[in-house]
Scaffold this motif. Structure first.
Motif, PDB file in Angstrom:
ATOM      1  N   GLN A  26       0.820  -1.205   0.000  1.00 32.62           N
ATOM      2  CA  GLN A  26       0.000   0.000   0.000  1.00 32.62           C
ATOM      3  C   GLN A  26       0.862   1.268   0.000  1.00 32.62           C
ATOM      4  N   LEU A  27       1.857   1.309   0.877  1.00 30.52           N
ATOM      5  CA  LEU A  27       2.730   2.474   0.950  1.00 30.52           C
ATOM      6  C   LEU A  27       3.530   2.654  -0.333  1.00 30.52           C
ATOM      7  N   GLU A  28       3.982   1.553  -0.883  1.00 30.69           N
ATOM      8  CA  GLU A  28       4.738   1.590  -2.142  1.00 30.69           C
ATOM      9  C   GLU A  28       3.888   2.177  -3.265  1.00 30.69           C
ATOM     10  N   HIS A  29       2.623   1.782  -3.291  1.00 27.01           N
ATOM     11  CA  HIS A  29       1.706   2.306  -4.322  1.00 27.01           C
ATOM     12  C   HIS A  29       1.528   3.809  -4.169  1.00 27.01           C
ATOM     13  N   TRP A  30       1.241   4.263  -2.963  1.00 28.50           N
ATOM     14  CA  TRP A  30       1.016   5.689  -2.747  1.00 28.50           C
ATOM     15  C   TRP A  30       2.268   6.507  -3.026  1.00 28.50           C
ATOM     16  N   LEU A  31       3.418   6.035  -2.604  1.00 25.47           N
ATOM     17  CA  LEU A  31       4.670   6.756  -2.876  1.00 25.47           C
ATOM     18  C   LEU A  31       4.963   6.789  -4.377  1.00 25.47           C
ATOM     19  N   GLY A  32       4.599   5.725  -5.071  1.00 23.91           N
ATOM     20  CA  GLY A  32       4.789   5.684  -6.511  1.00 23.91           C
ATOM     21  C   GLY A  32       3.900   6.664  -7.250  1.00 23.91           C
ATOM     22  N   GLU A  33       2.745   6.955  -6.679  1.00 20.12           N
ATOM     23  CA  GLU A  33       1.815   7.917  -7.281  1.00 20.12           C
ATOM     24  C   GLU A  33       2.228   9.362  -6.989  1.00 20.12           C
ATOM     25  N   ALA A  34       2.950   9.576  -5.906  1.00 24.94           N
ATOM     26  CA  ALA A  34       3.355  10.935  -5.517  1.00 24.94           C
ATOM     27  C   ALA A  34       4.526  11.412  -6.364  1.00 24.94           C
ATOM     28  N   VAL A  35       4.650  12.720  -6.476  1.00 23.88           N
ATOM     29  CA  VAL A  35       5.681  13.335  -7.313  1.00 23.88           C
ATOM     30  C   VAL A  35       6.757  13.959  -6.435  1.00 23.88           C
ATOM     31  N   PRO A  43      -0.283  14.505   7.342  1.00 28.35           N
ATOM     32  CA  PRO A  43      -1.498  14.214   8.120  1.00 28.35           C
ATOM     33  C   PRO A  43      -1.375  12.926   8.925  1.00 28.35           C
ATOM     34  N   HIS A  44      -2.312  12.721   9.861  1.00 26.86           N
ATOM     35  CA  HIS A  44      -2.203  11.556  10.743  1.00 26.86           C
ATOM     36  C   HIS A  44      -3.530  10.842  10.991  1.00 26.86           C
ATOM     37  N   ALA A  45      -4.445  10.913  10.036  1.00 31.02           N
ATOM     38  CA  ALA A  45      -5.697  10.168  10.170  1.00 31.02           C
ATOM     39  C   ALA A  45      -5.485   8.728   9.703  1.00 31.02           C
ATOM     40  N   GLY A  46      -6.555   7.938   9.715  1.00 33.17           N
ATOM     41  CA  GLY A  46      -6.474   6.599   9.169  1.00 33.17           C
ATOM     42  C   GLY A  46      -6.016   6.645   7.722  1.00 33.17           C
ATOM     43  N   TYR A  47      -5.222   5.672   7.332  1.00 34.51           N
ATOM     44  CA  TYR A  47      -4.625   5.704   5.996  1.00 34.51           C
ATOM     45  C   TYR A  47      -5.660   5.659   4.873  1.00 34.51           C
ATOM     46  N   GLN A  48      -6.841   5.094   5.138  1.00 34.77           N
ATOM     47  CA  GLN A  48      -7.856   5.077   4.086  1.00 34.77           C
ATOM     48  C   GLN A  48      -8.312   6.494   3.745  1.00 34.77           C
ATOM     49  N   TYR A  49      -8.110   7.418   4.678  1.00 36.44           N
ATOM     50  CA  TYR A  49      -8.493   8.811   4.443  1.00 36.44           C
ATOM     51  C   TYR A  49      -7.326   9.663   3.945  1.00 36.44           C
ATOM     52  N   CYS A  50      -6.138   9.484   4.536  1.00 37.89           N
ATOM     53  CA  CYS A  50      -5.053  10.437   4.263  1.00 37.89           C
ATOM     54  C   CYS A  50      -3.771   9.794   3.761  1.00 37.89           C
ATOM     55  N   GLY A  51      -3.751   8.474   3.589  1.00 38.35           N
ATOM     56  CA  GLY A  51      -2.518   7.807   3.185  1.00 38.35           C
ATOM     57  C   GLY A  51      -1.957   8.319   1.874  1.00 38.35           C
ATOM     58  N   ALA A  52      -2.823   8.524   0.894  1.00 38.93           N
ATOM     59  CA  ALA A  52      -2.361   9.000  -0.412  1.00 38.93           C
ATOM     60  C   ALA A  52      -1.824  10.421  -0.319  1.00 38.93           C
ATOM     61  N   CYS A  53      -2.453  11.242   0.509  1.00 40.90           N
ATOM     62  CA  CYS A  53      -2.003  12.622   0.695  1.00 40.90           C
ATOM     63  C   CYS A  53      -0.650  12.645   1.406  1.00 40.90           C
ATOM     64  N   ALA A  54      -0.484  11.843   2.455  1.00 40.09           N
ATOM     65  CA  ALA A  54       0.761  11.819   3.219  1.00 40.09           C
ATOM     66  C   ALA A  54       1.950  11.434   2.353  1.00 40.09           C
ATOM     67  N   ALA A  55       1.709  10.611   1.345  1.00 39.68           N
ATOM     68  CA  ALA A  55       2.804  10.156   0.478  1.00 39.68           C
ATOM     69  C   ALA A  55       3.526  11.317  -0.189  1.00 39.68           C
ATOM     70  N   LEU A 108       9.102  26.643   1.848  1.00 39.58           N
ATOM     71  CA  LEU A 108       8.113  25.635   2.232  1.00 39.58           C
ATOM     72  C   LEU A 108       6.955  25.682   1.249  1.00 39.58           C
ATOM     73  N   LYS A 109       6.577  24.522   0.737  1.00 42.14           N
ATOM     74  CA  LYS A 109       5.456  24.446  -0.214  1.00 42.14           C
ATOM     75  C   LYS A 109       4.512  23.321   0.177  1.00 42.14           C
ATOM     76  N   PHE A 110       3.215  23.601   0.062  1.00 44.93           N
ATOM     77  CA  PHE A 110       2.210  22.546   0.204  1.00 44.93           C
ATOM     78  C   PHE A 110       2.030  21.860  -1.144  1.00 44.93           C
ATOM     79  N   LEU A 111       2.019  20.551  -1.119  1.00 40.42           N
ATOM     80  CA  LEU A 111       2.073  19.744  -2.338  1.00 40.42           C
ATOM     81  C   LEU A 111       0.781  18.983  -2.610  1.00 40.42           C
ATOM     82  N   LYS A 112      -0.017  18.758  -1.579  1.00 42.23           N
ATOM     83  CA  LYS A 112      -1.248  17.986  -1.750  1.00 42.23           C
ATOM     84  C   LYS A 112      -2.241  18.383  -0.676  1.00 42.23           C
ATOM     85  N   TYR A 113      -3.519  18.421  -1.052  1.00 41.79           N
ATOM     86  CA  TYR A 113      -4.593  18.766  -0.128  1.00 41.79           C
ATOM     87  C   TYR A 113      -5.786  17.863  -0.410  1.00 41.79           C
TER      88      TYR A 113
END
Length: 296
Positions: free
Chosen positions: A23-32, A44-56, A267-272
């Motif tokens: 799962q983590l590998e997939h999300w990191l692979g999608e991130a730039v 972020p620090h919510a459950g990964y089903q909510y914020c895992g892709a954003c955290a990547a 500092l830049k925000f990259l995903k929301y």
């Protein structure tokens, strides 16, 4: 050697190491990779089903070959304290592998007399630090025996204490082998959070207003403006749960600027993202944002 258990595994994220890794590998692979190598990230620090892709998007900016020490600053959701706390264990468990706490830096922090030591039960009850650990373990997997972590639980700090802790952590921010992970979700909107701010001039739909509200805060953080961030929070009372860890980072940056001991920073925000799109007063949502701070 006492170990803090992965107490939220199986509920907030996958407890199966193989599945979690995939799962983590997939999300990191999608991130730039667009704003690295990171000196600090906001994740972020919510459950990964909510914020895992954003955290990547935050963790993707870390260059693991450069890193030896990872500071993790997360808010205390359940334990009341007016300062910061340190763990009393030596390792934090994850489904991937255990992470070792840097006892030397812990000794240095304790020597300031500004940190309390937390009971294991308090440690394991808090999710804001734990939710960063699997991503840290994944990003650092090729160097798993070559780095340490410095977890710090951050209480409800006054503005003066935010500045005090910023001064303490500033010298570590300039360490070329150190990275800071700032754990924070953004707006918690809805009656269950006691926060229902809605200004139609900021967006005709509630979720659009929330986005505008968060963006205002993110813009101030991008400017590395600690006093501006305080003013923003006073004006809107936005329920950013990691506001104190964020403010500590901003004050650490301010301390370095005052000492003229650092290169230009950006500092830049990259995903929301939002957990859901609120359209009615009965709805609720939590916002997530990922950012990276670099030395230019």
């Amino acid at each position: 050697m006492a170990v803090r258990g992965a107490s939220h595994a199986g509920s907030w994220y996958n407890s199966n190491g193989r599945e979690l890794n995939r799962q983590l590998e997939h999300w990191l692979g999608e991130a730039v990779l667009s704003h690295g190598p990171a000196k600090a990230i906001i994740s972020p620090h919510a459950g990964y089903q909510y914020c895992g892709a954003c955290a990547a998007y935050a963790f993707r900016q870390i260059s693991p070959i450069l890193v030896k020490k990872i500071f993790i600053l997360g808010p205390s959701h359940h334990y009341r304290m007016s300062g910061c706390g340190l763990s009393t264990v030596t390792r934090f468990a994850t489904p991937l592998y255990d992470l070792t706490i840097d006892q030397q830096i812990y000794k240095e922090l304790l020597a300031t007399k500004q940190f309390e030591q937390l009971p294991v039960g308090v440690d394991e009850n808090e999710h804001s630090l734990e939710m960063q650990l699997p991503y840290i373990a994944k990003v650092m997997e090729d160097f798993k025996d070559q780095f340490t972590i410095i977890p710090v639980m951050v209480g409800s700090l006054s503005a003066a204490k935010e500045e005090l802790y910023g001064d303490i952590f500033a010298k570590y921010l300039t360490d070329p082998t150190a990275v800071f992970v700032i754990s924070s979700d953004f707006c918690h909107w809805g009656s269950r959070f006691n926060y229902t701010f809605f200004d139609k001039s900021m967006g005709p739909q509630i979720y659009e207003c929330i986005t505008s509200l968060d963006r205002l805060g993110m813009d101030v953080i991008e400017q590395l403006d600690a006093s501006g961030f305080h003013k923003y929070l006073r004006k809107y009372s936005n329920t950013i749960c990691g506001r104190h860890p964020i403010a500590v980072l901003l004050h650490a940056v301010a301390a370095l600027k005052k000492q003229q001991q650092c290169p230009p920073m950006s500092l830049k925000f990259l995903k929301y993202a939002q957990s859901s799109k609120c359209q009615h007063a009965s709805d609720s949502s939590v916002s997530y944002a990922s950012a990276s701070l670099i030395f230019e």
